[in-house]
Scaffold this active site. Structure first.
Site, PDB file in Angstrom:
ATOM      1  N   THR A   1       4.134  26.478  24.600  1.00 24.65           N
ATOM      2  CA  THR A   1       3.922  26.473  23.145  1.00 24.65           C
ATOM      3  C   THR A   1       3.635  25.081  22.603  1.00 24.65           C
ATOM      4  OG1 THR A   1       5.352  28.406  22.903  1.00 24.65           O
ATOM      5  CG2 THR A   1       4.919  27.124  20.928  1.00 24.65           C
TER       6      THR A   1
ATOM      7  N   ASP B   1      -6.958   3.451  -2.293  1.00 20.01           N
ATOM      8  CA  ASP B   1      -6.847   3.395  -0.837  1.00 20.01           C
ATOM      9  C   ASP B   1      -8.222   3.442  -0.185  1.00 20.01           C
ATOM     10  OD1 ASP B   1      -7.039   6.020  -1.841  1.00 20.01           O
ATOM     11  OD2 ASP B   1      -6.052   6.899  -0.097  1.00 20.01           O
TER      12      ASP B   1
ATOM     13  N   GLY C   1       1.341   4.927   0.115  1.00 21.75           N
ATOM     14  CA  GLY C   1       0.685   6.172   0.477  1.00 21.75           C
ATOM     15  C   GLY C   1       1.612   7.350   0.321  1.00 21.75           C
TER      16      GLY C   1
ATOM     17  N   THR D   1       2.822   9.197   2.669  1.00 22.27           N
ATOM     18  CA  THR D   1       3.801   9.274   3.753  1.00 22.27           C
ATOM     19  C   THR D   1       4.545   7.972   3.954  1.00 22.27           C
ATOM     20  OG1 THR D   1       2.416  10.908   4.884  1.00 22.27           O
ATOM     21  CG2 THR D   1       4.116   9.838   6.195  1.00 22.27           C
TER      22      THR D   1
ATOM     23  N   ILE E   1       4.992   3.600   2.839  1.00 22.71           N
ATOM     24  CA  ILE E   1       4.712   2.403   2.053  1.00 22.71           C
ATOM     25  C   ILE E   1       4.526   1.266   3.044  1.00 22.71           C
ATOM     26  CG2 ILE E   1       5.566   0.754   0.348  1.00 22.71           C
ATOM     27  CD1 ILE E   1       7.151   3.041  -0.920  1.00 22.71           C
TER      28      ILE E   1
ATOM     29  N   ASP F   1       0.860  -1.188   0.000  1.00 19.92           N
ATOM     30  CA  ASP F   1       0.000   0.000   0.000  1.00 19.92           C
ATOM     31  C   ASP F   1       0.898   1.240   0.000  1.00 19.92           C
ATOM     32  OD1 ASP F   1      -1.965   1.884   0.309  1.00 19.92           O
ATOM     33  OD2 ASP F   1      -2.497   1.316   2.363  1.00 19.92           O
TER      34      ASP F   1
END
Length: 257
Positions: A186, A111, A10, A12, A14, A8
């Site tokens: 922060t 996907d 993607g 960002t 694999i 798969d």
């Protein structure tokens, strides 16, 4: 012995899953980048071996990709590494067992299909899949079993990078759930907004979708970034299934060999 290898690709990560029939026996992932055939071959060979996956079995391979530039090198690398009996891409007239009720079926990404097939098989319907990845997607499988709606918004990592990159005085952020929503530094200020804000946006969209369709659905949470928010979405009926897409793709592969 026969193995099904699921890949798969993607934006960002694999993700790779190894199946013996319907049993997921091994999974691993690595970062998506513009790798060459040789680099993909070396990376996957190393990961297969380190996870004790034999390369000598009879292999069937299904690839889902949202990164077209990697389609040719991944195909060449897999052919060289595994010499599979079947190598199939999720596109065209592949048999999925999923009926679509959308304006342009050709626009539906592989996907999304994988998520829906996995969810339909395991959880029946109606249901909404919440896939938290590079893009967060809410996918509706309606009461008649049709994939009939999708909602997209920027994912957690994309949102975090945009917040840091576009605001000069804000630092990079490591996604960690603060103990309190009332933030006093922060990092906590950013994490509250990103994580709790994302979770509440999902909850609000679920309510809007169900209000419009007129009935309640099962809620299935999945995706690479889902682990950051799975414990803070205020939904006691939420089902967490990290391997939904891999299982869906394995079902599709078995229907096409």
């Amino acid at each position: 012995m026969k193995q099904n290898i699921i890949i798969d690709i993607g934006n960002t990560l694999i993700k790779v899953g190894v199946f013996n029939e319907d049993e997921l026996t091994c999974k691993f992932s690595f970062k998506t980048s513009d790798k060459s055939e040789d680099e993909l071959f070396a990376t996957m060979e190393s990961l297969f071996k380190s996870n004790n996956v034999s390369l000598k079995y009879e292999n069937n391979v299904l690839i889902s990709s949202v990164v077209p530039s990697l389609n040719v090198p991944i195909k060449q690398a897999i052919n060289a590494l595994l010499n599979p009996k079947n190598l199939i891409f999720m596109k065209g007239k592949i048999k999925t067992g999923l009926a679509l009720k959308v304006d342009n079926p050709g626009e539906v990404g592989s996907d999304l299909i994988a998520d829906m097939v996995g969810a339909k098989e395991k959880y029946q319907y109606p249901l909404i899949v919440i896939d938290v990845g590079t893009v967060t997607k809410l996918l509706l499988l309606d009461k008649d079993g049709f994939f009939s709606s999708a909602t997209f918004m920027p994912g957690l990592i994309m949102s975090a990078e945009t917040l840091s990159n576009k605001a000069a005085q804000l630092p990079s952020i490591s996604l960690e759930v603060p103990k309190k929503v009332v933030a006093r530094n922060t990092q906590d200020c950013m994490n509250v907004g990103l994580l709790y804000g994302h979770a509440e946006a999902i909850k609000g969209l679920l309510e809007l979708l169900e209000e419009e369709i007129g009935y309640k659905c099962k809620h299935i949470l999945t995706g690479g970034s889902s682990l950051y928010i799975k414990d803070i979405i205020r939904d006691e009926h939420l089902i967490y299934d990290q391997d939904l897409a891999l299982n869906g793709m394995n079902l599709i592969l078995r229907r096409n060999i």
